[in-house]
Scaffold this active site. Sequence first.
Site, PDB file in Angstrom:
ATOM      1  N   LYS A  91      13.786 -32.293  21.439  1.00 35.43           N
ATOM      2  CA  LYS A  91      13.935 -33.086  20.212  1.00 35.43           C
ATOM      3  C   LYS A  91      12.626 -33.826  19.975  1.00 35.43           C
ATOM      4  CE  LYS A  91      18.861 -33.554  20.028  1.00 35.43           C
ATOM      5  NZ  LYS A  91      19.066 -32.522  21.074  1.00 35.43           N
ATOM      6  N   ASP A 125      14.742 -28.476  18.464  1.00 30.14           N
ATOM      7  CA  ASP A 125      16.009 -28.845  17.810  1.00 30.14           C
ATOM      8  C   ASP A 125      15.710 -29.515  16.472  1.00 30.14           C
ATOM      9  OD1 ASP A 125      17.570 -27.982  19.922  1.00 30.14           O
ATOM     10  OD2 ASP A 125      17.939 -29.974  20.749  1.00 30.14           O
ATOM     11  N   MET A 126      16.681 -29.475  15.559  1.00 35.95           N
ATOM     12  CA  MET A 126      16.499 -30.194  14.291  1.00 35.95           C
ATOM     13  C   MET A 126      17.361 -31.446  14.318  1.00 35.95           C
ATOM     14  SD  MET A 126      14.736 -30.256  11.571  1.00 35.95           S
ATOM     15  CE  MET A 126      14.107 -28.662  11.009  1.00 35.95           C
ATOM     16  N   GLN A 155      19.548 -26.132   9.503  1.00 29.28           N
ATOM     17  CA  GLN A 155      20.941 -26.596   9.388  1.00 29.28           C
ATOM     18  C   GLN A 155      21.521 -26.139   8.049  1.00 29.28           C
ATOM     19  OE1 GLN A 155      19.170 -30.359   9.707  1.00 29.28           O
ATOM     20  NE2 GLN A 155      20.111 -30.908  11.655  1.00 29.28           N
ATOM     21  N   ARG A 172      16.934 -20.826  14.998  1.00 27.13           N
ATOM     22  CA  ARG A 172      18.347 -21.012  15.348  1.00 27.13           C
ATOM     23  C   ARG A 172      19.015 -21.578  14.090  1.00 27.13           C
ATOM     24  NH1 ARG A 172      19.116 -25.810  19.044  1.00 27.13           N
ATOM     25  NH2 ARG A 172      18.646 -24.451  20.798  1.00 27.13           N
ATOM     26  N   LYS A 175      25.281 -25.298  11.754  1.00 25.22           N
ATOM     27  CA  LYS A 175      25.803 -26.004  10.570  1.00 25.22           C
ATOM     28  C   LYS A 175      25.086 -27.336  10.369  1.00 25.22           C
ATOM     29  CE  LYS A 175      30.525 -24.201  10.501  1.00 25.22           C
ATOM     30  NZ  LYS A 175      31.933 -24.498  10.770  1.00 25.22           N
ATOM     31  N   GLY A 176      24.805 -28.045  11.459  1.00 20.89           N
ATOM     32  CA  GLY A 176      24.203 -29.379  11.359  1.00 20.89           C
ATOM     33  C   GLY A 176      25.202 -30.426  11.791  1.00 20.89           C
ATOM     34  N   THR A 214      26.976 -20.983  16.504  1.00 19.86           N
ATOM     35  CA  THR A 214      28.248 -21.458  15.952  1.00 19.86           C
ATOM     36  C   THR A 214      29.399 -21.035  16.847  1.00 19.86           C
ATOM     37  OG1 THR A 214      29.699 -21.417  14.010  1.00 19.86           O
ATOM     38  CG2 THR A 214      28.516 -19.383  14.479  1.00 19.86           C
ATOM     39  N   ARG A 276      27.276 -40.999  21.038  1.00 20.25           N
ATOM     40  CA  ARG A 276      26.609 -40.738  19.756  1.00 20.25           C
ATOM     41  C   ARG A 276      27.127 -39.444  19.131  1.00 20.25           C
ATOM     42  NH1 ARG A 276      21.330 -41.242  21.061  1.00 20.25           N
ATOM     43  NH2 ARG A 276      21.081 -38.994  21.086  1.00 20.25           N
ATOM     44  N   ARG A 277      27.175 -38.388  19.975  1.00 18.17           N
ATOM     45  CA  ARG A 277      27.658 -37.092  19.455  1.00 18.17           C
ATOM     46  C   ARG A 277      29.076 -37.223  18.908  1.00 18.17           C
ATOM     47  NH1 ARG A 277      23.345 -33.597  18.958  1.00 18.17           N
ATOM     48  NH2 ARG A 277      22.440 -35.613  18.636  1.00 18.17           N
TER      49      ARG A 277
HETATM   50  P1  FDA Z   1      33.013 -26.030  13.689  1.00 22.24           P
HETATM   51  O1  FDA Z   1      32.600 -27.444  13.967  1.00 22.24           O
HETATM   52  O2  FDA Z   1      33.771 -25.769  12.467  1.00 22.24           O
HETATM   53  O3  FDA Z   1      33.765 -25.481  14.948  1.00 22.24           O
HETATM   54  C1  FDA Z   1      34.423 -24.251  14.934  1.00 22.24           C
HETATM   55  C2  FDA Z   1      35.417 -24.233  16.079  1.00 22.24           C
HETATM   56  O4  FDA Z   1      34.720 -24.311  17.321  1.00 22.24           O
HETATM   57  C3  FDA Z   1      36.345 -25.428  16.070  1.00 22.24           C
HETATM   58  O5  FDA Z   1      37.476 -25.188  15.325  1.00 22.24           O
HETATM   59  C4  FDA Z   1      36.630 -25.628  17.533  1.00 22.24           C
HETATM   60  O6  FDA Z   1      37.660 -24.754  17.921  1.00 22.24           O
HETATM   61  C5  FDA Z   1      35.377 -25.194  18.215  1.00 22.24           C
HETATM   62  N1  FDA Z   1      34.492 -26.290  18.575  1.00 22.24           N
HETATM   63  C6  FDA Z   1      33.332 -26.629  17.965  1.00 22.24           C
HETATM   64  N2  FDA Z   1      32.724 -27.652  18.596  1.00 22.24           N
HETATM   65  C7  FDA Z   1      33.523 -27.996  19.624  1.00 22.24           C
HETATM   66  C8  FDA Z   1      33.462 -28.970  20.660  1.00 22.24           C
HETATM   67  N3  FDA Z   1      32.432 -29.804  20.814  1.00 22.24           N
HETATM   68  N4  FDA Z   1      34.486 -29.007  21.551  1.00 22.24           N
HETATM   69  C9  FDA Z   1      35.509 -28.180  21.460  1.00 22.24           C
HETATM   70  N5  FDA Z   1      35.617 -27.223  20.521  1.00 22.24           N
HETATM   71  C10 FDA Z   1      34.650 -27.128  19.614  1.00 22.24           C
HETATM   72  N6  FDA Z   1      23.045 -29.336  15.261  1.00 22.24           N
HETATM   73  C11 FDA Z   1      21.942 -29.933  14.719  1.00 22.24           C
HETATM   74  O7  FDA Z   1      22.051 -30.701  13.767  1.00 22.24           O
HETATM   75  N7  FDA Z   1      20.706 -29.675  15.252  1.00 22.24           N
HETATM   76  C12 FDA Z   1      20.525 -28.816  16.289  1.00 22.24           C
HETATM   77  O8  FDA Z   1      19.377 -28.603  16.723  1.00 22.24           O
HETATM   78  C13 FDA Z   1      21.679 -28.186  16.845  1.00 22.24           C
HETATM   79  N8  FDA Z   1      21.573 -27.313  17.900  1.00 22.24           N
HETATM   80  C14 FDA Z   1      22.688 -26.597  18.295  1.00 22.24           C
HETATM   81  C15 FDA Z   1      22.559 -25.621  19.280  1.00 22.24           C
HETATM   82  C16 FDA Z   1      23.646 -24.834  19.623  1.00 22.24           C
HETATM   83  C17 FDA Z   1      23.482 -23.751  20.642  1.00 22.24           C
HETATM   84  C18 FDA Z   1      24.909 -25.032  18.967  1.00 22.24           C
HETATM   85  C19 FDA Z   1      26.077 -24.159  19.277  1.00 22.24           C
HETATM   86  C20 FDA Z   1      25.042 -26.037  18.040  1.00 22.24           C
HETATM   87  C21 FDA Z   1      23.948 -26.838  17.709  1.00 22.24           C
HETATM   88  N9  FDA Z   1      24.068 -27.862  16.787  1.00 22.24           N
HETATM   89  C22 FDA Z   1      22.935 -28.479  16.297  1.00 22.24           C
HETATM   90  C23 FDA Z   1      25.424 -28.347  16.396  1.00 22.24           C
HETATM   91  C24 FDA Z   1      25.923 -27.669  15.156  1.00 22.24           C
HETATM   92  O9  FDA Z   1      25.194 -28.119  14.040  1.00 22.24           O
HETATM   93  C25 FDA Z   1      27.422 -27.967  14.908  1.00 22.24           C
HETATM   94  O10 FDA Z   1      27.607 -29.334  14.733  1.00 22.24           O
HETATM   95  C26 FDA Z   1      28.358 -27.505  16.011  1.00 22.24           C
HETATM   96  O11 FDA Z   1      27.956 -26.264  16.520  1.00 22.24           O
HETATM   97  C27 FDA Z   1      29.795 -27.337  15.468  1.00 22.24           C
HETATM   98  O12 FDA Z   1      29.804 -26.419  14.388  1.00 22.24           O
HETATM   99  P2  FDA Z   1      30.462 -24.955  14.463  1.00 22.24           P
HETATM  100  O13 FDA Z   1      29.556 -24.037  13.697  1.00 22.24           O
HETATM  101  O14 FDA Z   1      30.694 -24.575  15.853  1.00 22.24           O
HETATM  102  O15 FDA Z   1      31.755 -25.064  13.580  1.00 22.24           O
END
Ligand code: FDA
Length: 306
Positions: A91, A125-126, A155, A172, A175-176, A214, A276-277
């Site tokens: 970061k 990371d963003m 994002q 990468r 969603k954000g 995701t 925070r998360r």
């Molecule tokens: P969504 O939040 O809709 O989740 C889909 C499903 O996945 C949920 O219904 C649930 O079942 C499951 N799920 C998701 N998160 C979960 C959790 N913590 N615990 C349990 N179940 C969960 N963001 C950012 O702003 N900057 C960044 O650099 C990154 N880097 C990053 C790296 C990687 C490898 C990942 C996977 C994610 C990130 N993110 C990130 C976070 C990203 O922006 C997002 O907030 C999360 O991945 C959750 O979004 P989903 O696409 O998984 O969908």
Amino acid sequence: MALLDKAIARALPAVPRPVVRRISARYIAGPALDDALRTVRALNAAAKLATVDVLGEEITRGREALAICREYHDVLARIDEGRLDSNISVKLTALGLELDPSLCYENLESLVRDARERGNFVRIDMEDSSTTDETLRLYRKLRGEGYDNVGIVLQAYLRRTIEDILGLHNVRLCKGIYNEPAEVAYQEYDTVRANFVRCLERLFDEGAYVAVATHDEELIGSALRMIRERNLGRDEYELQMLLGVREDRADQLVREGHRVRIYVPYGIHWYEYSLRRLQENPKIAGYIAADTVGRMLPRRLLRTGV
Ligand code: FDA
């Protein structure tokens, strides 16, 4: 549900530390580098790749940024020594972006150079939208100086993202996770999803190497469809998930022949990071609450559906 999630997120600081630790244990490798390396080894044994994130709190001094940078050099060295299959995720605010962009660049460049010498890779990371311009600028500067072992994150919730894609090589897409105002970010779940698909298509069309990050089944499905239609080889993309989330699905994707990389956070700031998360994304607090309630209920009650 959304209201309940927000209430849970707001109440989190009142949750005792050991409880937060227990709740977040599956999402964080542990406080020390050895914990992260143990986790990476286990992931590698299960044919998954990793990316290691050193958890840092907000920094206010240059020497704190330097300390994080040194820690990342240690991570790179230990990955190398252990012949582990993992890169690092950094970061820029932890490397000093908000103190002094040139100090941040020096730290970042030293890591990217070290990684290149070891045949490794650095993902930037963003963070929140106040840092997007500078993050893109420093990424482009490194690329311009010939470093091809560095990638960035975009994002899908940001309105600007579709325009940012042009000319990026290694992205990468996620969603954000930050709370952003409607002027800069789509607010509706389905709009963010639709933009994710649009951005993913454009990234593939531009020929970028894409890490699809995701856990959303619909988006995983869209990504796999695009990969099939474009006949992409195994080394031309990867799927990414967070440690402790949808592990069965990750295993299944590995069995189907995809490269899957798991994001492995570790560090002494696990408590602050977790809070925070959880607060940044009340939905995650909801999953965690559901998970905790699930674990607290006697199995007998769960099985009978009482
Ligand atoms: P969504 O939040 O809709 O989740 C889909 C499903 O996945 C949920 O219904 C649930 O079942 C499951 N799920 C998701 N998160 C979960 C959790 N913590 N615990 C349990 N179940 C969960 N963001 C950012 O702003 N900057 C960044 O650099 C990154 N880097 C990053 C790296 C990687 C490898 C990942 C996977 C994610 C990130 N993110 C990130 C976070 C990203 O922006 C997002 O907030 C999360 O991945 C959750 O979004 P989903 O696409 O998984 O969908």
